[in-house]
Design an enzyme around this catalytic site. Structure first.
Site, PDB file in Angstrom:
ATOM      1  N   HIS A 195       0.655  -1.089  -0.046  1.00 12.09           N
ATOM      2  CA  HIS A 195      -0.077  -0.037  -0.031  1.00 12.09           C
ATOM      3  C   HIS A 195       1.024   1.217   0.077  1.00 12.09           C
ATOM      4  O   HIS A 195       2.069   1.451   0.719  1.00 12.09           O
ATOM      5  CB  HIS A 195      -0.797   0.220   1.278  1.00 12.09           C
ATOM      6  CG  HIS A 195      -0.213   0.207   2.679  1.00 12.09           C
ATOM      7  ND1 HIS A 195       0.071   1.164   3.241  1.00 12.09           N
ATOM      8  CD2 HIS A 195       0.102  -0.845   3.497  1.00 12.09           C
ATOM      9  CE1 HIS A 195       0.514   0.844   4.464  1.00 12.09           C
ATOM     10  NE2 HIS A 195       0.551  -0.380   4.456  1.00 12.09           N
ATOM     11  N   ASP A 255      -0.827   4.200   0.566  1.00  7.34           N
ATOM     12  CA  ASP A 255      -1.420   5.028   1.717  1.00  7.34           C
ATOM     13  C   ASP A 255      -0.546   5.074   3.063  1.00  7.34           C
ATOM     14  O   ASP A 255       0.025   4.017   3.418  1.00  7.34           O
ATOM     15  CB  ASP A 255      -2.909   5.182   1.730  1.00  7.34           C
ATOM     16  CG  ASP A 255      -3.069   3.802   2.239  1.00  7.34           C
ATOM     17  OD1 ASP A 255      -2.512   2.682   2.045  1.00  7.34           O
ATOM     18  OD2 ASP A 255      -4.079   3.512   3.397  1.00  7.34           O
ATOM     19  N   ASP A 295       6.809   1.903   6.458  1.00  8.10           N
ATOM     20  CA  ASP A 295       5.185   1.273   6.209  1.00  8.10           C
ATOM     21  C   ASP A 295       4.671   1.792   5.215  1.00  8.10           C
ATOM     22  O   ASP A 295       3.774   3.037   5.393  1.00  8.10           O
ATOM     23  CB  ASP A 295       4.661   1.557   7.642  1.00  8.10           C
ATOM     24  CG  ASP A 295       3.107   0.653   7.602  1.00  8.10           C
ATOM     25  OD1 ASP A 295       3.079  -0.109   6.661  1.00  8.10           O
ATOM     26  OD2 ASP A 295       2.392   0.974   8.423  1.00  8.10           O
ATOM     27  N   GLU A 323      -5.291   1.084   2.651  1.00  7.46           N
ATOM     28  CA  GLU A 323      -4.841   0.144   3.584  1.00  7.46           C
ATOM     29  C   GLU A 323      -4.786   0.882   5.067  1.00  7.46           C
ATOM     30  O   GLU A 323      -5.426  -0.016   6.194  1.00  7.46           O
ATOM     31  CB  GLU A 323      -3.561  -0.607   3.273  1.00  7.46           C
ATOM     32  CG  GLU A 323      -3.201  -1.902   4.119  1.00  7.46           C
ATOM     33  CD  GLU A 323      -2.574  -1.785   5.666  1.00  7.46           C
ATOM     34  OE1 GLU A 323      -2.654  -2.749   6.253  1.00  7.46           O
ATOM     35  OE2 GLU A 323      -2.116  -0.423   5.857  1.00  7.46           O
ATOM     36  N   GLU A 324      -4.479   1.853   5.240  1.00 12.79           N
ATOM     37  CA  GLU A 324      -4.338   2.432   6.522  1.00 12.79           C
ATOM     38  C   GLU A 324      -5.681   2.923   7.031  1.00 12.79           C
ATOM     39  O   GLU A 324      -5.924   3.471   8.214  1.00 12.79           O
ATOM     40  CB  GLU A 324      -3.176   3.640   6.511  1.00 12.79           C
ATOM     41  CG  GLU A 324      -1.807   3.188   6.320  1.00 12.79           C
ATOM     42  CD  GLU A 324      -1.235   2.477   7.407  1.00 12.79           C
ATOM     43  OE1 GLU A 324      -1.964   2.219   8.235  1.00 12.79           O
ATOM     44  OE2 GLU A 324      -0.007   2.145   7.310  1.00 12.79           O
ATOM     45  N   GLU A 358       4.944  -5.827   4.405  1.00 14.47           N
ATOM     46  CA  GLU A 358       4.682  -4.998   5.622  1.00 14.47           C
ATOM     47  C   GLU A 358       6.281  -4.984   6.225  1.00 14.47           C
ATOM     48  O   GLU A 358       6.718  -6.087   6.314  1.00 14.47           O
ATOM     49  CB  GLU A 358       3.628  -5.583   6.161  1.00 14.47           C
ATOM     50  CG  GLU A 358       2.408  -5.264   5.863  1.00 14.47           C
ATOM     51  CD  GLU A 358       1.746  -4.018   6.072  1.00 14.47           C
ATOM     52  OE1 GLU A 358       2.588  -3.330   6.963  1.00 14.47           O
ATOM     53  OE2 GLU A 358       0.839  -3.590   5.598  1.00 14.47           O
ATOM     54  N   HIS A 408       4.886   4.949  11.944  1.00 14.88           N
ATOM     55  CA  HIS A 408       3.676   5.509  12.224  1.00 14.88           C
ATOM     56  C   HIS A 408       4.508   6.633  13.484  1.00 14.88           C
ATOM     57  O   HIS A 408       3.496   7.270  14.144  1.00 14.88           O
ATOM     58  CB  HIS A 408       3.002   4.754  12.983  1.00 14.88           C
ATOM     59  CG  HIS A 408       1.997   4.072  12.077  1.00 14.88           C
ATOM     60  ND1 HIS A 408       0.823   3.361  12.456  1.00 14.88           N
ATOM     61  CD2 HIS A 408       2.260   3.660  10.825  1.00 14.88           C
ATOM     62  CE1 HIS A 408       0.310   2.912  11.338  1.00 14.88           C
ATOM     63  NE2 HIS A 408       1.163   2.955  10.278  1.00 14.88           N
TER      64      HIS A 408
END
Length: 388
Positions: free
Chosen positions: A76, A78, A109, A144-145, A173, A358
Site C-alpha cells: 500500500h 497510503d 510502512d 490499507e491504513e 509489511e 507511524h
C-alpha cells in the site's frame, strides 16, 4: 532499443515519500510507481473503486508477462498522518537522506518495500532476458491504513472477473522487529471491534431506588468479559486477547445517575475462533446480566494462516543468504491486507524493520533497502527455478 537500467530502490522510495499520500489520498504516489515500471514492460492498470459513505480510492495493478506462474508483490502507498510536525527533524514528505538513512512518512510502512519490489523485479527481468516465460505483478492499494473497503479486496475481485490468477504473493509489511531478516509473518490474528451500550434510568444519586444505574451493570459486564482468558493460544498463534479501549458515560454532574453507559473493546483472536463464534460467545455472557443493552460488532478481519511450507521457506532461504539470519515464522502483530489475499493464493509477509513506523522521523537504513531488494531478487530466482 536500449533497455532501461533497473530501478534504483533508494531513488524510487524517496520519490514515493515525496507524495503526501495520507489515506485515502493518492497525491501522485501510484502514478510515480507506474511511471517507473512502465518502461520495463509492465502493463499498468489504474483502478479506482468507490462505495457508499467512503472516499473514492485509487489502486494500481501492474503486470509483466502473460503466461506461466504469476508471482505477486502486494502493498500500500497510503500512509498515516504525520502528526506533530514539530516532533520531526525534517519535512515528513521531503524524502530526506541523511547519514545512511531515508527519513519520511511511509519509509518503513511501506513505500520502501514497494520500491524494493519494483527494483527487484526489474533486476530479475534484466538478468533473465526477454525469454523469461513467467509473470510478475504488483498489487498496490491506496486503502490499507483506512477502512480497507475500496482497495485490495476489490482489486482481487477485478482480477477474478478478468480471469487472472495469482500463484503466490509476498506483502511488504515491515515485519522485522529489530534487524532485517528477523521475522516472516505467515498469518495474522483476526480483529473484532465491539461497542457495548447499557441502558438504564437516570436519577438523583441520593435516590437510587428511583433510578437504574447502567454504569454498575456495565462495569459488571466488562469484569465478566475480561476475567477469563478466551484461550491459551494455538500451534501458530498467541492467546486471543480482549482489551477495553474506552468507557464513556458523558455525565459531568457528580450527583446524577446516568441513563446510559457505553464501552468499546477490541478482541485480537487466533485461529481457534471466528468472528461469528466470538459474537455468539459475547452475547451469551452478556445476556446473563439482564437489563437492556445493545452490542454492535464489526470484524475487520478474520484470522488466517499460511501453514509453514514452500513459500515461507523460499523467503527464509533468500533472507538467510543475504543477512546470515534465518527469520522466525510468526503470526504476531495487527492485521494486514494479506487477510484478503490468503483467499486466492499462498501469502506471507516480509519487509523492512518496523521500529519507527507511524512515528515521527520514520526512517529506514539505505543498506537495509538495498539488502531487501537483493532478498526479493533471490526469492524470484528461487521461485521461478521451481523451488516453490
Amino acid at each position: 532499443m536500449t533497455e532501461p537500467a533497473p530501478i534504483d530502490p533508494v531513488a524510487l522510495a524517496a520519490d514515493l515519500i515525496r507524495c503526501p499520500s495520507v489515506t485515502p489520498a493518492d497525491a501522485g504516489a501510484l502514478g510515480t510507481l507506474a511511471a517507473a515500471l512502465s518502461p520495463h514492460g509492465f502493463v499498468c492498470h489504474d483502478l479506482r473503486f468507490s462505495a457508499p459513505d467512503t472516499a473514492d480510492v485509487d489502486n494500481l495493478y501492474a503486470r509483466w508477462g502473460e503466461g506461466g506462474r504469476n508471482f505477486c508483490f502486494a502493498g500500500h502507498t497510503d500512509v498515516v498522518p504525520a502528526g506533530d510536525l514539530a516532533a520531526w527533524s525534517t519535512d515528513p514528505f521531503a524524502g530526506t537522506i541523511r547519514d545512511g538513512w531515508l527519513i519520511g512518512r511511509g519509509a518503513a510502512d511501506m513505500k520502501g518495500s514497494i520500491a524494493a519490489f519494483a527494483a527487484a523485479a526489474t533486476r530479475f527481468l534484466a538478468a533473465r532476458g526477454p525469454g523469461f516465460e513467467g509473470s510478475i505483478s504488483l498489487l498496490i492499494t491506496g486503502d490499507e491504513e483506512g477502512v480497507s473497503i475500496n482497495g485490495t479486496a476489490k482489486m482481487l475481485g477485478w482480477l477474478a472477473e478478468r480471469g487472472e490468477r495469482l500463484d503466490a504473493c509476498v506483502v511488504g509489511e515491515p515485519t522485522n522487529p529489530e534487524q532485517l531478516g528477523d521475522m516472516i509473518k505467515i498469518g495474522r490474528r483476526g480483529s473484532l471491534n465491539a461497542t457495548l451500550t447499557v441502558h438504564g434510568t437516570a436519577g438523583h444519586t441520593a435516590y437510587p431506588h428511583l433510578a437504574d444505574n447502567p454504569a454498575h451493570r456495565l462495569v459488571a459486564m466488562l469484569a465478566d468479559l475480561t476475567s477469563l482468558p478466551l484461550d491459551e493460544g494455538t500451534a501458530h498463534f498467541q492467546a486471543s486477547t480482549l482489551q477495553v479501549s474506552t468507557i464513556d458515560i458523558g455525565n459531568p454532574a457528580g450527583n446524577v445517575i446516568p441513563g446510559r453507559a457505553q464501552a468499546k473493546f477490541n478482541i485480537r483472536f487466533n485461529d481457534r475462533w471466528s468472528g461469528a463464534a466470538l459474537d455468539t460467545r459475547l452475547r451469551d455472557k452478556l445476556a446473563a446480566h439482564g437489563g437492556r443493552w445493545d452490542l454492535e460488532i464489526r470484524v475487520s478481519g478474520e484470522s488466517f494462516l499460511t501453514p509453514p511450507g514452500a513459500l515461507a521457506e523460499l523467503i527464509a532461504d533468500a533472507a538467510e543468504a543475504e543477512t546470515g539470519r534465518r527469520p522466525e515464522l510468526s503470526t504476531s502483530g495487527g492485521t494486514s491486507d494479506a487477510r484478503f489475499i490468503c483467499r486466492v493464493c499462498p501469502v506471507v509477509e516480509f519487509g523492512l524493520v518496523g521500529q519507527t513506523m507511524h512515528k515521527a522521523d520514520e526512517a529506514i537504513r539505505l543498506a537495509d533497502l538495498q539488502q531487501l531488494t537483493a532478498i526479493y531478487v533471490g526469492l524470484l530466482d528461487r521461485y521461478f527455478a521451481g523451488r516453490g
